[in-house]
Design an enzyme around this catalytic site. Structure first.
Site, mmCIF file in Angstrom:
data_model
loop_
_atom_site.group_PDB
_atom_site.id
_atom_site.type_symbol
_atom_site.label_atom_id
_atom_site.label_comp_id
_atom_site.label_asym_id
_atom_site.label_seq_id
_atom_site.Cartn_x
_atom_site.Cartn_y
_atom_site.Cartn_z
ATOM 1 N N GLY A 4 0.816 -1.207 0.000
ATOM 2 C CA GLY A 4 0.000 0.000 0.000
ATOM 3 C C GLY A 4 0.847 1.254 0.000
ATOM 4 O O GLY A 4 0.478 2.279 0.580
ATOM 5 N N LYS A 55 -8.525 -5.643 12.160
ATOM 6 C CA LYS A 55 -7.273 -5.231 12.795
ATOM 7 C C LYS A 55 -6.997 -5.992 14.083
ATOM 8 O O LYS A 55 -5.839 -6.273 14.413
ATOM 9 C CB LYS A 55 -7.295 -3.723 13.062
ATOM 10 C CG LYS A 55 -7.199 -2.861 11.804
ATOM 11 C CD LYS A 55 -5.909 -3.099 11.031
ATOM 12 C CE LYS A 55 -5.735 -2.109 9.901
ATOM 13 N NZ LYS A 55 -4.476 -2.331 9.136
ATOM 14 N N TYR A 57 -13.701 -2.885 10.446
ATOM 15 C CA TYR A 57 -12.299 -2.455 10.520
ATOM 16 C C TYR A 57 -11.646 -2.985 11.787
ATOM 17 O O TYR A 57 -10.542 -3.556 11.752
ATOM 18 C CB TYR A 57 -12.263 -0.931 10.483
ATOM 19 C CG TYR A 57 -10.897 -0.300 10.373
ATOM 20 C CD1 TYR A 57 -9.980 -0.692 9.402
ATOM 21 C CD2 TYR A 57 -10.533 0.744 11.227
ATOM 22 C CE1 TYR A 57 -8.742 -0.084 9.294
ATOM 23 C CE2 TYR A 57 -9.305 1.361 11.126
ATOM 24 C CZ TYR A 57 -8.403 0.944 10.161
ATOM 25 O OH TYR A 57 -7.179 1.560 10.054
ATOM 26 N N VAL A 58 -12.327 -2.811 12.921
ATOM 27 C CA VAL A 58 -11.782 -3.276 14.192
ATOM 28 C C VAL A 58 -11.645 -4.798 14.201
ATOM 29 O O VAL A 58 -10.633 -5.338 14.689
ATOM 30 C CB VAL A 58 -12.661 -2.792 15.359
ATOM 31 C CG1 VAL A 58 -12.274 -3.491 16.658
ATOM 32 C CG2 VAL A 58 -12.535 -1.282 15.520
ATOM 33 N N ALA A 59 -12.614 -5.493 13.649
ATOM 34 C CA ALA A 59 -12.531 -6.955 13.610
ATOM 35 C C ALA A 59 -11.307 -7.404 12.821
ATOM 36 O O ALA A 59 -10.569 -8.306 13.245
ATOM 37 C CB ALA A 59 -13.802 -7.535 12.991
#
Length: 253
Positions: free
Chosen positions: A14, A162, A158-160
């Site tokens: 990225g 990360k 997103y939290v899951a």
């Protein structure tokens, strides 16, 4: 005392993104040769690689779908042919999506975060760690987020992803530690980037007032932490989750 990465090669996934390109430039400024990964933006990746080459370091732009092992293996082979073995892997790429509530978030968004956070980490380890084990040295650095400790509304996918990534990195740190390979995570807060400077959106009173340092961090702050973890100065740090957010989140003991 400076950060000296001369003689080492870094991969930043990225690398065309807001934070990724500053990481690539900073690692190069510390002396590393850099593989600039992209998924679709070939022109921007090649421009960044050319910039790094103009500054006196070797660089190559490399395409890969970070959710597919065979694509990452092909990227590894291209880097090896042009720059040699990779000493530093920075897992920065992530799939972007629209945030909403758990009840409204489409299933495919949870899948995309699992693939780009958890599976990317696993694929990069499978591709690059075996050669690090042979050399008895290496750096695996994952870009996590302060959101992993906040659990605010609309962040669930997103939290899951990360937090799953966090689990992979902590286990990997124990597995490869005997080979003197360090595995760490950098967790940015809401970071000022080139886009903010262009748009004049560096200030956010609602966010800044809750940060102990009373300001947002910058893309350079994140890149500096990555460069530190990539260096010999961080040779005895592994398994760490390091927030770079002005104290907005603080891991407890």
């Amino acid at each position: 005392m400076g950060l000296n990465l001369q003689g080492r090669t870094a991969l930043v996934t990225g690398a065309t993104g807001e934070l990724g390109r500053v990481m690539a430039r900073t690692l190069a400024a510390c002396g590393a040769d850099v593989a600039v990964h992209y998924n679709t933006n070939e022109a921007k990746a090649e421009a960044l690689a050319a910039e790094i080459r103009a500054a006196g370091r070797r660089a190559v732009s490399v395409q890969a779908d970070i959710t597919k092992l065979d694509s990452i293996l092909a990227m590894r082979d291209k880097i090896s042919a042009e720059l040699g073995h990779v000493d530093i892997v920075v897992a920065n790429a992530v799939i972007q999506y629209t945030w909403t509530s758990v009840l409204e978030q489409p299933e495919e968004d949870y899948r995309s975060q699992f693939e780009s956070c958890v599976l990317q980490s696993v694929h990069l380890a499978k591709a690059f760690v075996p050669a690090m084990i042979e050399r008895g040295a290496g750096r695996m650095i994952g870009i996590n987020t302060e959101c992993s400790m906040q659990h605010f509304e609309s962040q669930s996918a997103y939290v899951a992803g990360k937090r799953g990534m966090d689990g992979v990195y902590r286990v990997l740190a124990k597995e490869v530690g005997p080979h003197q390979i360090t595995v760490n995570q950098v967790a940015p807060g809401w970071t000022i980037s080139e886009r903010d400077r262009t748009n004049g959106t560096e200030k956010s009173e609602g966010y800044d007032k809750n940060v102990p340092l009373k300001r947002r961090g910058t893309d350079q702050d994140i890149a500096n932490t990555v460069a530190f973890l990539a260096s010999d100065l961080a040779g005895f740090i592994t398994g760490a989750y390091i927030p770079v957010c002005g104290g907005n989140v603080m891991p407890a003991i």
